[in-house]
Each structure stands twice: as C-alpha cells, then as structure tokens.
Motif scaffolding. Structure first.
Motif, PDB file in Angstrom:
ATOM      1  N   ALA A 276       0.859  -1.201   0.038  1.00  9.48           N
ATOM      2  CA  ALA A 276      -0.113   0.120   0.070  1.00  9.48           C
ATOM      3  C   ALA A 276       1.049   1.221  -0.095  1.00  9.48           C
ATOM      4  CB  ALA A 276      -0.868   0.156   1.365  1.00  9.48           C
ATOM      5  N   LEU A 277       1.875   1.122   0.841  1.00  6.71           N
ATOM      6  CA  LEU A 277       2.759   2.565   0.891  1.00  6.71           C
ATOM      7  C   LEU A 277       3.466   2.637  -0.311  1.00  6.71           C
ATOM      8  CD1 LEU A 277       3.988   4.826   2.337  1.00  6.71           C
ATOM      9  CD2 LEU A 277       5.690   3.480   3.431  1.00  6.71           C
ATOM     10  N   ARG A 278       4.113   1.499  -1.088  1.00  4.87           N
ATOM     11  CA  ARG A 278       4.682   1.652  -2.229  1.00  4.87           C
ATOM     12  C   ARG A 278       3.695   2.308  -3.424  1.00  4.87           C
ATOM     13  NH1 ARG A 278       4.446  -1.017  -6.758  1.00  4.87           N
ATOM     14  NH2 ARG A 278       3.208  -2.504  -6.072  1.00  4.87           N
ATOM     15  N   THR A 279       2.403   1.832  -3.430  1.00  2.31           N
ATOM     16  CA  THR A 279       1.617   2.380  -4.418  1.00  2.31           C
ATOM     17  C   THR A 279       1.211   3.731  -4.075  1.00  2.31           C
ATOM     18  OG1 THR A 279       0.752  -0.051  -4.867  1.00  2.31           O
ATOM     19  CG2 THR A 279      -0.529   2.036  -5.385  1.00  2.31           C
ATOM     20  N   VAL A 280       0.913   4.309  -2.826  1.00  2.00           N
ATOM     21  CA  VAL A 280       0.522   5.645  -2.502  1.00  2.00           C
ATOM     22  C   VAL A 280       1.672   6.546  -2.632  1.00  2.00           C
ATOM     23  CG1 VAL A 280      -0.190   6.941  -0.546  1.00  2.00           C
ATOM     24  CG2 VAL A 280      -1.274   4.806  -1.052  1.00  2.00           C
ATOM     25  N   ALA A 281       2.938   6.138  -2.521  1.00  2.77           N
ATOM     26  CA  ALA A 281       4.043   7.061  -2.483  1.00  2.77           C
ATOM     27  C   ALA A 281       4.369   7.095  -3.939  1.00  2.77           C
ATOM     28  CB  ALA A 281       5.488   6.308  -1.697  1.00  2.77           C
ATOM     29  N   GLY A 282       4.305   6.127  -4.828  1.00  2.00           N
ATOM     30  CA  GLY A 282       4.439   6.203  -6.281  1.00  2.00           C
ATOM     31  C   GLY A 282       3.317   6.994  -6.779  1.00  2.00           C
ATOM     32  N   GLU A 283       2.142   7.158  -6.563  1.00  2.00           N
ATOM     33  CA  GLU A 283       1.078   7.802  -6.782  1.00  2.00           C
ATOM     34  C   GLU A 283       1.297   9.403  -6.539  1.00  2.00           C
ATOM     35  OE1 GLU A 283      -2.258   7.330  -8.883  1.00  2.00           O
ATOM     36  OE2 GLU A 283      -0.162   6.320  -9.714  1.00  2.00           O
ATOM     37  N   MET A 284       1.991   9.513  -5.321  1.00  2.00           N
ATOM     38  CA  MET A 284       2.109  10.618  -4.775  1.00  2.00           C
ATOM     39  C   MET A 284       3.284  11.461  -5.878  1.00  2.00           C
ATOM     40  SD  MET A 284       4.174  11.850  -1.209  1.00  2.00           S
ATOM     41  CE  MET A 284       4.399  13.515  -0.735  1.00  2.00           C
ATOM     42  N   ILE A 285       4.211  10.790  -6.359  1.00  2.00           N
ATOM     43  CA  ILE A 285       5.212  11.318  -7.240  1.00  2.00           C
ATOM     44  C   ILE A 285       4.303  11.766  -8.475  1.00  2.00           C
ATOM     45  CG2 ILE A 285       6.906  10.791  -8.851  1.00  2.00           C
ATOM     46  CD1 ILE A 285       8.146  11.166  -5.888  1.00  2.00           C
ATOM     47  N   GLN A 286       3.631  10.723  -8.979  1.00  2.00           N
ATOM     48  CA  GLN A 286       2.831  11.322 -10.257  1.00  2.00           C
ATOM     49  C   GLN A 286       1.920  12.206 -10.051  1.00  2.00           C
ATOM     50  OE1 GLN A 286       3.227   9.529 -13.319  1.00  2.00           O
ATOM     51  NE2 GLN A 286       4.648   8.436 -12.323  1.00  2.00           N
ATOM     52  N   LEU A 287       1.077  12.472  -8.967  1.00  2.00           N
ATOM     53  CA  LEU A 287       0.332  13.608  -9.000  1.00  2.00           C
ATOM     54  C   LEU A 287       0.545  14.892  -8.607  1.00  2.00           C
ATOM     55  CD1 LEU A 287      -2.523  11.436  -7.093  1.00  2.00           C
ATOM     56  CD2 LEU A 287      -2.588  12.167  -9.719  1.00  2.00           C
ATOM     57  N   HIS A 288       1.964  14.743  -8.015  1.00  3.65           N
ATOM     58  CA  HIS A 288       2.387  16.305  -7.801  1.00  3.65           C
ATOM     59  C   HIS A 288       3.163  16.684  -9.293  1.00  3.65           C
ATOM     60  CE1 HIS A 288       1.993  15.745  -3.527  1.00  3.65           C
ATOM     61  NE2 HIS A 288       2.689  16.892  -3.517  1.00  3.65           N
ATOM     62  N   GLY A 289       3.436  15.749  -9.852  1.00  3.78           N
ATOM     63  CA  GLY A 289       3.751  16.424 -11.358  1.00  3.78           C
ATOM     64  C   GLY A 289       5.588  16.559 -11.218  1.00  3.78           C
ATOM     65  N   GLY A 290       6.015  17.504 -11.963  1.00  7.17           N
ATOM     66  CA  GLY A 290       7.454  17.909 -12.030  1.00  7.17           C
ATOM     67  C   GLY A 290       8.083  18.100 -10.803  1.00  7.17           C
ATOM     68  N   ILE A 291       7.365  18.905  -9.991  1.00  6.07           N
ATOM     69  CA  ILE A 291       8.092  19.223  -8.808  1.00  6.07           C
ATOM     70  C   ILE A 291       8.327  17.967  -7.940  1.00  6.07           C
ATOM     71  CG2 ILE A 291       5.731  19.462  -7.268  1.00  6.07           C
ATOM     72  CD1 ILE A 291       7.115  21.933  -6.098  1.00  6.07           C
TER      73      ILE A 291
END
Length: 329
Positions: A276-291
């Motif tokens: 769950a953490l791996r997925t949520v952290a990965g999506e955090m990267i994606q949804l924050h965009g370039g920053i």
C-alpha cells in the motif's frame, strides 16, 4: 476494532511533539516512555503492548522521523529480564543483529541477512542491514537460538549507505568476538513484532502521502480549475484512500491480535502495508507532477521510505508465502 481513550491520548501527545520538531526528539520520546512500552513495569518499563507501539509508530511514520524506536522495540522483544532490558527502557539505544530464516525453505528473507556462529563464548560471522548498528550503545547478536550481548568496541560495525537516509543501517562483522550469552532467542516472535511495528509506521506514512497529495491537487490549477476537481484524479485518489484505510486496519489488527493470532495478522499486515505504501508513494510522485522529482520537494523522501522499508524484514511476496502456509494453503 478501535483504540482506547488512553491510546488516543498517547497518539495526540506524540503528534503534538512531532509537530513541534524539537531538536532533542529522541530524548523527548524517552521522557514520554516510548522505548519502555514493551518492557515490564518491574524492569523500568510501562508494561504496555503492541497497540501502544502501533500508536507511536504510526505518528513517527507520518513525519518520517528518524529515531531508533524500531530498534528499541526489537531489543525489548528479544531481551530476557535483566539489566540490559532496563537500560533499553531508559532510552539507551540498542541494535539487534539477527536473521530470520524461512521455516519452509531455510533461506533468510529480507534485508536482514547473515549468519553468526558461536564457539567457546566467541562469535564469528556477518550480519548486514542492522538498524542503528553504528550508533548503538548496546549490541545484541543472535547466534542460533541464543541471544548474546557484544561490546560494540570489540566488533567491526560499519555504516551502510541506505536508500532511506532517515533509517541508519550498518554491517556487523564478528571474528571470534567475545560475547555474553543472555538467554534464548525467539526469532519468530521478534519477526512478528518487527513486522507489526513496521506495518504501523508504513500505514502512517501512507496516510501522510495521501494527505499531502490531496492538498496539492486542491492548490494546483489547470485550465482554470484545481486539478483535484478532475474526475480521473478523483478516482485515483479514491483508490488510494481505500489502500490507506485498509493498511491502517491491517496494521491495527496485528497490533490488537491475541498472541496465538499474531503470526497470521503480522504476515498479512507486513505484506499489505508495504504494498500500500509503495503504491501511494508512487502515486504521490505522479500526482505532484514535475516538482515531485526535484530535491526541493519531500515526495522523494516518502518514496525512499516506501522502498527501503518494503524490504526490511522480508519482501511482501515472502510474507504472502508465509501467510499461505500459516492458514493452510
């Protein structure tokens, strides 16, 4: 399945402490009694249980706090009654060098690897990825079914560069090193407690990842609207919310489990919370965009914690295999 009023009070106390970001965080946690949670009262501890450990670890995970509490939890679980256990309750940093072999295959699982043998009161071998090994004042080493105490000055302890800079790891090398036997070592019990404590931390980290991501999508605007109002992103964050809440439930179920049920619930929590953490952290990267792919943003720190912790006491796949054997599949 819920926390008691006392446990909720502990959660709020730890949360306020972490929000203040004191420079002496570990000492403040010691004053609060965090390393003494699993230590019996007659040895200077609080005589609490895994539910209290869950409460503190969850909050530490949310802030990525770099403290030796997880090492203290392992030490308190492994140690028999005695002066060493009392020292751990008082905040002395202890590191446990151990390896947990898979009962079905005999192979060591996870990052904690190595083999230590004992002969005539001396230990020989190497254990890698020892939590807080290079800063510990107490070094505990498991050789077979016996726990030993080793003077850190007599062992070769080297810092191991880690993916997650907030989680210090070390390699311990022993070459006919004198050791004091302390008593029997229950690797299965230590592994189950370790997985439960780590799962609680991962649940807290995942919740914070989602909180930061939702806040970002409400501020970031595209086409004149917050990107969080786009249906596609709403669906993705709803899926992440399900992962976060189920991770919290799995970790709490392990923390509140009866001793007989702990192996099953700890294995389930270890597998699910890491994924769950791996997925949520990965999506955090994606949804924050370039920053999110810059050093200026904290997103990479959460991703590092997710991938580092996901290997620490066994991979999710290894825990799924163990769970299947435990329930008879």
């Amino acid at each position: 399945m819920r926390l008691t009023d006392d446990q909720l009070t502990l959660r709020h106390t730890v949360r306020r402490l972490l929000a203040a970001s004191p420079p002496d965080l570990w000492q403040r946690l010691v004053d609060l009694g965090a390393p003494a949670l699993l230590v019996p009262e007659d040895h200077g501890g609080l005589g609490a249980g895994l539910a209290e450990v869950y409460t503190v670890q969850y909050e530490l995970g949310a802030t990525l706090a770099g403290t030796p509490l997880l090492s203290s939890v392992l030490a308190a679980t492994a140690l028999p009654p005695g002066q060493t256990l009392t020292a751990v309750a008082g905040g002395t940093v202890a590191a446990l060098a151990w390896s947990a072999p898979d009962q079905a295959t005999g192979r060591v699982t996870g990052q904690v690897t190595g083999r230590v043998t004992e002969q005539a009161g001396r230990l020989t071998g190497r254990v890698t990825h020892v939590l807080d090994g290079d800063t510990a004042e107490i070094l505990l080493v498991a050789a077979g079914d016996t726990l030993h105490r080793v003077d850190p000055a007599h062992a070769s302890v080297t810092h191991t560069p880690a993916l997650d800079p907030t989680r210090p790891l070390a390699t311990v090398d022993l070459d006919h090193t004198p050791a004091e036997p302390l008593g029997p070592f229950d690797a299965d019990r230590v592994r189950d407690v370790a997985c439960t404590a780590l799962a609680a931390e991962q649940a807290g980290t995942a919740a914070r990842c989602l909180e930061l991501t939702v806040a970002h999508t409400l501020l970031r605007r595209q086409f004149g609207r917050p990107i969080g109002s786009f249906q596609a992103l709403k669906h993705r964050m709803a899926d992440l919310h399900v992962l976060v809440t189920t991770a919290e439930s799995a970790a709490m179920a392990a923390a509140l489990a009866d001793p007989a049920d702990l192996p099953v619930r700890a294995a389930a929590a270890a597998a699910h919370c890491a994924e769950a953490l791996r997925t949520v952290a990965g999506e955090m990267i994606q949804l924050h965009g370039g920053i999110a792919i810059t050093w200026d943003h904290d997103a990479h720190r959460y991703l590092r914690r997710a991938h580092g912790g996901g290997q620490l006491f066994g991979t999710p796949a290894a825990h799924v295999d163990r769970l299947a054997r435990l329930v008879g599949f």
